[in-house]
Design a protein around this motif. Structure first.
Motif, PDB file in Angstrom:
ATOM      1  N   ILE A 140       0.837  -1.202   0.000  1.00  0.00           N
ATOM      2  CA  ILE A 140       0.000   0.000   0.000  1.00  0.00           C
ATOM      3  C   ILE A 140       0.871   1.250   0.000  1.00  0.00           C
ATOM      4  O   ILE A 140       0.619   2.193  -0.755  1.00  0.00           O
ATOM      5  N   ALA A 141       1.911   1.260   0.826  1.00  0.00           N
ATOM      6  CA  ALA A 141       2.818   2.416   0.862  1.00  0.00           C
ATOM      7  C   ALA A 141       3.455   2.647  -0.509  1.00  0.00           C
ATOM      8  O   ALA A 141       3.528   3.792  -0.973  1.00  0.00           O
ATOM      9  N   GLU A 142       3.897   1.590  -1.150  1.00  0.00           N
ATOM     10  CA  GLU A 142       4.499   1.727  -2.479  1.00  0.00           C
ATOM     11  C   GLU A 142       3.490   2.278  -3.482  1.00  0.00           C
ATOM     12  O   GLU A 142       3.825   3.144  -4.293  1.00  0.00           O
ATOM     13  N   ALA A 143       2.258   1.802  -3.417  1.00  0.00           N
ATOM     14  CA  ALA A 143       1.220   2.282  -4.337  1.00  0.00           C
ATOM     15  C   ALA A 143       0.916   3.758  -4.105  1.00  0.00           C
ATOM     16  O   ALA A 143       0.569   4.477  -5.047  1.00  0.00           O
ATOM     17  N   LEU A 144       1.060   4.207  -2.870  1.00  0.00           N
ATOM     18  CA  LEU A 144       0.793   5.599  -2.523  1.00  0.00           C
ATOM     19  C   LEU A 144       2.034   6.482  -2.635  1.00  0.00           C
ATOM     20  O   LEU A 144       1.958   7.696  -2.417  1.00  0.00           O
ATOM     21  N   HIS A 145       3.179   5.873  -2.936  1.00  0.00           N
ATOM     22  CA  HIS A 145       4.453   6.598  -3.051  1.00  0.00           C
ATOM     23  C   HIS A 145       4.817   7.298  -1.750  1.00  0.00           C
ATOM     24  O   HIS A 145       5.224   8.477  -1.743  1.00  0.00           O
ATOM     25  N   VAL A 146       4.645   6.571  -0.637  1.00  0.00           N
ATOM     26  CA  VAL A 146       5.041   7.061   0.683  1.00  0.00           C
ATOM     27  C   VAL A 146       5.876   5.970   1.353  1.00  0.00           C
ATOM     28  O   VAL A 146       5.916   4.823   0.904  1.00  0.00           O
ATOM     29  N   GLU A 147       6.531   6.335   2.424  1.00  0.00           N
ATOM     30  CA  GLU A 147       7.277   5.363   3.203  1.00  0.00           C
ATOM     31  C   GLU A 147       6.302   4.591   4.104  1.00  0.00           C
ATOM     32  O   GLU A 147       5.332   5.179   4.595  1.00  0.00           O
ATOM     33  N   PRO A 148       6.549   3.306   4.343  1.00  0.00           N
ATOM     34  CA  PRO A 148       5.673   2.552   5.242  1.00  0.00           C
ATOM     35  C   PRO A 148       5.506   3.240   6.604  1.00  0.00           C
ATOM     36  O   PRO A 148       4.412   3.234   7.172  1.00  0.00           O
ATOM     37  N   GLY A 149       6.558   3.861   7.088  1.00  0.00           N
ATOM     38  CA  GLY A 149       6.498   4.564   8.367  1.00  0.00           C
ATOM     39  C   GLY A 149       5.504   5.715   8.366  1.00  0.00           C
ATOM     40  O   GLY A 149       4.951   6.052   9.412  1.00  0.00           O
ATOM     41  N   ASP A 150       5.254   6.300   7.185  1.00  0.00           N
ATOM     42  CA  ASP A 150       4.264   7.374   7.100  1.00  0.00           C
ATOM     43  C   ASP A 150       2.873   6.870   7.464  1.00  0.00           C
ATOM     44  O   ASP A 150       2.066   7.595   8.032  1.00  0.00           O
ATOM     45  N   LEU A 151       2.596   5.607   7.137  1.00  0.00           N
ATOM     46  CA  LEU A 151       1.290   5.021   7.440  1.00  0.00           C
ATOM     47  C   LEU A 151       1.177   4.649   8.911  1.00  0.00           C
ATOM     48  O   LEU A 151       0.084   4.493   9.436  1.00  0.00           O
ATOM     49  N   LEU A 152       2.320   4.506   9.575  1.00  0.00           N
ATOM     50  CA  LEU A 152       2.347   4.141  10.993  1.00  0.00           C
ATOM     51  C   LEU A 152       2.509   5.350  11.907  1.00  0.00           C
ATOM     52  O   LEU A 152       2.554   5.191  13.128  1.00  0.00           O
ATOM     53  N   GLU A 153       2.572   6.538  11.332  1.00  0.00           N
ATOM     54  CA  GLU A 153       2.764   7.767  12.114  1.00  0.00           C
ATOM     55  C   GLU A 153       1.708   7.867  13.217  1.00  0.00           C
ATOM     56  O   GLU A 153       0.518   7.778  12.962  1.00  0.00           O
ATOM     57  N   GLY A 154       2.169   8.024  14.440  1.00  0.00           N
ATOM     58  CA  GLY A 154       1.271   8.196  15.574  1.00  0.00           C
ATOM     59  C   GLY A 154       0.785   6.910  16.214  1.00  0.00           C
ATOM     60  O   GLY A 154       0.070   6.945  17.209  1.00  0.00           O
ATOM     61  N   VAL A 155       1.161   5.764  15.663  1.00  0.00           N
ATOM     62  CA  VAL A 155       0.738   4.478  16.238  1.00  0.00           C
ATOM     63  C   VAL A 155       1.682   4.109  17.375  1.00  0.00           C
ATOM     64  O   VAL A 155       2.899   4.138  17.218  1.00  0.00           O
TER      65      VAL A 155
END
Length: 87
Positions: free
Chosen positions: A59-74
């Protein structure tokens, strides 16, 4: 085993939705780009399910973001006690 919603799943899901809409993608487009079923994308974004690490990376690759961006605040306390490890 039934899926257990958690604050962590809700947070990750909101991050996915944020980056997806920022890129102007629909849930179906993200599903195709990440090769993950659109029903799973909907479950992730709504916080009803937490994806595994491989799906998170896709999902991160499809969104062109780092996986850590999706985990921000967790944080670990956002998971149900049954999923936390002590000691």
């Amino acid at each position: 085993m039934p899926r257990v919603p958690s604050a962590a799943a809700t947070r990750v899901g909101s991050q996915i939705a944020f980056f997806r809409t920022r890129r102007g993608m629909t849930q179906d487009q993200l599903a195709v780009t990440s090769d993950i079923d659109s029903s799973n994308i909907r479950s992730y974004e709504s916080g009803r399910a937490m994806m595994n690490v491989h799906s998170l990376i896709r999902i991160a690759e499809a969104l062109h973001v780092e996986p850590g961006d999706l985990l921000e605040g967790v944080t670990s306390d956002m998971f149900p006690a049954t999923q936390r490890r002590t000691g």
